[in-house]
Design a protein around this motif. Structure first.
Motif, PDB file in Angstrom:
ATOM      1  N   ASN A  97       0.809  -1.250   0.008  1.00 32.34           N
ATOM      2  CA  ASN A  97      -0.068   0.112  -0.105  1.00 32.34           C
ATOM      3  C   ASN A  97       0.858   1.124  -0.166  1.00 32.34           C
ATOM      4  O   ASN A  97       0.702   2.082  -0.845  1.00 32.34           O
ATOM      5  CB  ASN A  97      -0.773   0.211   1.341  1.00 32.34           C
ATOM      6  CG  ASN A  97      -1.963  -0.897   1.201  1.00 32.34           C
ATOM      7  OD1 ASN A  97      -2.481  -1.421   0.055  1.00 32.34           O
ATOM      8  ND2 ASN A  97      -2.209  -1.694   2.493  1.00 32.34           N
TER       9      ASN A  97
ATOM     10  N   VAL B  95      -8.585  10.588   0.276  1.00 33.18           N
ATOM     11  CA  VAL B  95      -8.427   9.459   0.216  1.00 33.18           C
ATOM     12  C   VAL B  95      -7.690   9.031  -1.240  1.00 33.18           C
ATOM     13  O   VAL B  95      -8.456   8.403  -1.989  1.00 33.18           O
ATOM     14  CB  VAL B  95      -9.725   8.459   0.391  1.00 33.18           C
ATOM     15  CG1 VAL B  95      -9.408   6.768   0.342  1.00 33.18           C
ATOM     16  CG2 VAL B  95     -10.281   8.840   1.823  1.00 33.18           C
ATOM     17  N   SER B 100      -5.379   6.131   1.119  1.00 36.61           N
ATOM     18  CA  SER B 100      -5.578   4.946   1.160  1.00 36.61           C
ATOM     19  C   SER B 100      -4.935   3.777   1.503  1.00 36.61           C
ATOM     20  O   SER B 100      -4.924   2.899   2.574  1.00 36.61           O
ATOM     21  CB  SER B 100      -6.304   4.246  -0.174  1.00 36.61           C
ATOM     22  OG  SER B 100      -5.702   4.676  -1.180  1.00 36.61           O
ATOM     23  N   LEU B 103      -5.041   4.035   5.446  1.00 32.57           N
ATOM     24  CA  LEU B 103      -6.417   3.601   5.844  1.00 32.57           C
ATOM     25  C   LEU B 103      -6.358   2.029   5.854  1.00 32.57           C
ATOM     26  O   LEU B 103      -7.017   1.287   6.807  1.00 32.57           O
ATOM     27  CB  LEU B 103      -7.650   3.928   5.001  1.00 32.57           C
ATOM     28  CG  LEU B 103      -7.997   5.290   5.284  1.00 32.57           C
ATOM     29  CD1 LEU B 103      -8.985   5.772   4.186  1.00 32.57           C
ATOM     30  CD2 LEU B 103      -8.582   5.708   6.537  1.00 32.57           C
ATOM     31  N   ASN B 104      -5.494   1.350   4.989  1.00 30.81           N
ATOM     32  CA  ASN B 104      -5.365  -0.047   4.727  1.00 30.81           C
ATOM     33  C   ASN B 104      -4.331  -0.724   5.570  1.00 30.81           C
ATOM     34  O   ASN B 104      -3.898  -1.805   5.681  1.00 30.81           O
ATOM     35  CB  ASN B 104      -5.522  -0.375   3.222  1.00 30.81           C
ATOM     36  CG  ASN B 104      -6.664  -0.383   2.625  1.00 30.81           C
ATOM     37  OD1 ASN B 104      -7.603  -0.932   2.895  1.00 30.81           O
ATOM     38  ND2 ASN B 104      -6.607   0.703   1.481  1.00 30.81           N
ATOM     39  N   LYS B 125     -15.298   8.130  -4.723  1.00 27.80           N
ATOM     40  CA  LYS B 125     -14.574   7.560  -3.674  1.00 27.80           C
ATOM     41  C   LYS B 125     -15.669   7.480  -2.472  1.00 27.80           C
ATOM     42  O   LYS B 125     -15.602   6.811  -1.580  1.00 27.80           O
ATOM     43  CB  LYS B 125     -13.464   8.310  -3.251  1.00 27.80           C
ATOM     44  CG  LYS B 125     -12.457   7.875  -4.121  1.00 27.80           C
ATOM     45  CD  LYS B 125     -11.000   8.931  -3.727  1.00 27.80           C
ATOM     46  CE  LYS B 125      -9.995   9.002  -4.913  1.00 27.80           C
ATOM     47  NZ  LYS B 125      -9.233   9.741  -4.836  1.00 27.80           N
ATOM     48  N   LYS B 128     -17.256   4.237  -0.654  1.00 24.73           N
ATOM     49  CA  LYS B 128     -16.359   3.280  -0.889  1.00 24.73           C
ATOM     50  C   LYS B 128     -15.985   2.651   0.512  1.00 24.73           C
ATOM     51  O   LYS B 128     -15.749   3.475   1.436  1.00 24.73           O
ATOM     52  CB  LYS B 128     -15.244   3.507  -1.742  1.00 24.73           C
ATOM     53  CG  LYS B 128     -15.468   3.139  -3.234  1.00 24.73           C
ATOM     54  CD  LYS B 128     -14.244   2.959  -3.709  1.00 24.73           C
ATOM     55  CE  LYS B 128     -13.072   3.651  -3.662  1.00 24.73           C
ATOM     56  NZ  LYS B 128     -11.882   3.315  -4.564  1.00 24.73           N
ATOM     57  N   CYS B 130     -12.619   1.491   2.741  1.00 27.91           N
ATOM     58  CA  CYS B 130     -11.292   1.670   2.921  1.00 27.91           C
ATOM     59  C   CYS B 130     -10.910   1.148   4.212  1.00 27.91           C
ATOM     60  O   CYS B 130     -11.140   1.975   5.371  1.00 27.91           O
ATOM     61  CB  CYS B 130     -10.870   3.281   2.540  1.00 27.91           C
ATOM     62  SG  CYS B 130      -9.796   3.231   1.175  1.00 27.91           S
ATOM     63  N   VAL B 135     -15.927   5.772   3.393  1.00 22.96           N
ATOM     64  CA  VAL B 135     -15.367   7.129   2.943  1.00 22.96           C
ATOM     65  C   VAL B 135     -16.981   8.181   2.910  1.00 22.96           C
ATOM     66  O   VAL B 135     -17.428   7.832   2.238  1.00 22.96           O
ATOM     67  CB  VAL B 135     -14.906   7.312   1.435  1.00 22.96           C
ATOM     68  CG1 VAL B 135     -14.513   8.608   1.152  1.00 22.96           C
ATOM     69  CG2 VAL B 135     -13.474   6.381   1.572  1.00 22.96           C
TER      70      VAL B 135
END
Lengths: 213, 213
Positions: A97, B95, B100, B103-104, B125, B128, B130, B135
């Motif tokens: 990521n 994001v 992202s 967030l991941n 976005k 979605k 995440c 979001v």
DNA sequence: GCGTGTGAAGGGTTTCACAGCA
DNA sequence: TGCTGTGAAACCCTTCACACGC
């Protein structure tokens, strides 16, 4: 003019400020300002006017008493000081990521920072295009780096478990400047320059300093 | 025991070291070591043994002369010092690639750092999922944050042009600790704690310090 | 007068060296 | 003997205050 002898001699406390001034000066340029006093700069940068004058004066006299600093000159001097004109080639290991976010970030190139290689152990990622580079096999790191690339900085964007191994590989491949994003302590010999960016630690420090404010 | 009076009082130079010690100690724990001397710790952490003893002694005496420090105790004390046991709720704006990735990232949760909201202006976005959050519209930031979330830290992961506006929104929504990833200078009132992580500057500093080594 | 550049003062951080304890 | 904890010394960094130049 900044003497070459000055390069590499500035202390670890001053360099971040120089980079900070540079950001402010670039903003001022965009606002079409032509000169600025240390007092005004102080407000913008949140650094005392006195310290700003000391910092700048330590490289020579490029302020005009009664007027302040010429912004375009100042930018030029700051770039000289931190060596901001030469291109800097980057190699990254770990196209996860964070790794792919870095490879795809458009802001580096205009700052003279350019990815020229990326590596991963995951066969599914090998061969894919990320930003401007093709992801290569991590096995191939040393050959790829030594063979054809003039890498200035190696970036570690792998999980903690592999961070030390990647650092060792960079060093074997002749890359002596390493930026580590893994939240772990990596050991390198004295001739290698290592910096860590640990986002968890950054958040924890922020939390600490905001208690009871 | 760390007195509550100690919280918030430790200087900006010491906190990063405390966090660094913590990382080393966690590694030592994984290696099933039980005690360590300041000398050994020094080698691991690349910080002088003397400074380590000063740092640790400033919070109380928890070393055993002739033996060293008990690793599990040490970890516990360090966590007390930096307040590492409480959960910390995060809100992120922007994001994009970096947003992202953050967030991941799976490593935050086990460190007590948890995303509870994410915002973006891009309609594609919005909605979605995440990481662990959905979001939301950036318009809705204030309502969302004030209405239902107890946010400790706001994270700015938008382009430079929007960074100041996002910081202002965080402050209006009552978020007084902000981490800024945009490579620009953001101004906040004194009661707000702001930290910057500027990856370009980090790379430039690294390049500077590795010249002629 | 205004604002930079700078010696001197002040404050904080790191190292030194060793007393004291297991 | 080995290693921590700590006053004292050394060092570095920041601020103060003002002389000097535009």
């Amino acid at each position: 003019m900044i003497s070459p002898a000055t390069r590499g001699k500035i202390s670890d406390t001053v360099i971040p400020r120089i980079l900070h001034y540079l950001k402010v000066v670039q903003q001022l340029e965009r606002e079409n300002k032509t000169t600025i006093s240390s007092e005004e700069l102080s407000k913008r940068a949140n650094i005392s006017a006195c310290l700003i004058r000391k910092d700048l004066a330590s490289f020579g006299k490029f302020g005009q008493p009664g007027m302040g600093y010429d912004i375009s000159n100042l930018k030029s001097y700051l770039l000289d000081i931190i060596g901001g004109r030469e291109m800097c080639n980057l190699a990254l290991v770990g196209v996860g990521n964070l790794g792919s976010a870095l490879l795809n970030y458009k802001g580096f190139e205009e700052e003279g920072l350019k990815f020229v290689a990326a590596f991963d152990i995951d066969e599914k990622k090998v061969g894919k295009i990320c930003g401007n580079v093709i992801v290569e096999r991590a096995d191939n790191m040393k050959n790829s780096i030594v063979g054809k690339k003039n890498i200035h900085i190696g970036i570690i964007a792998v999980p903690s478990e592999s961070a030390q191994a990647v650092a060792d590989k960079f060093i074997k491949a002749g890359v002596f400047s390493v930026l580590n994003f893994a939240p772990t302590v990596v050991s390198v010999p004295a001739e290698v320059t290592l910096r860590n960016v640990d986002l968890s630690s950054e958040l924890k420090a922020l939390r600490y300093f905001s208690v009871d404010k």
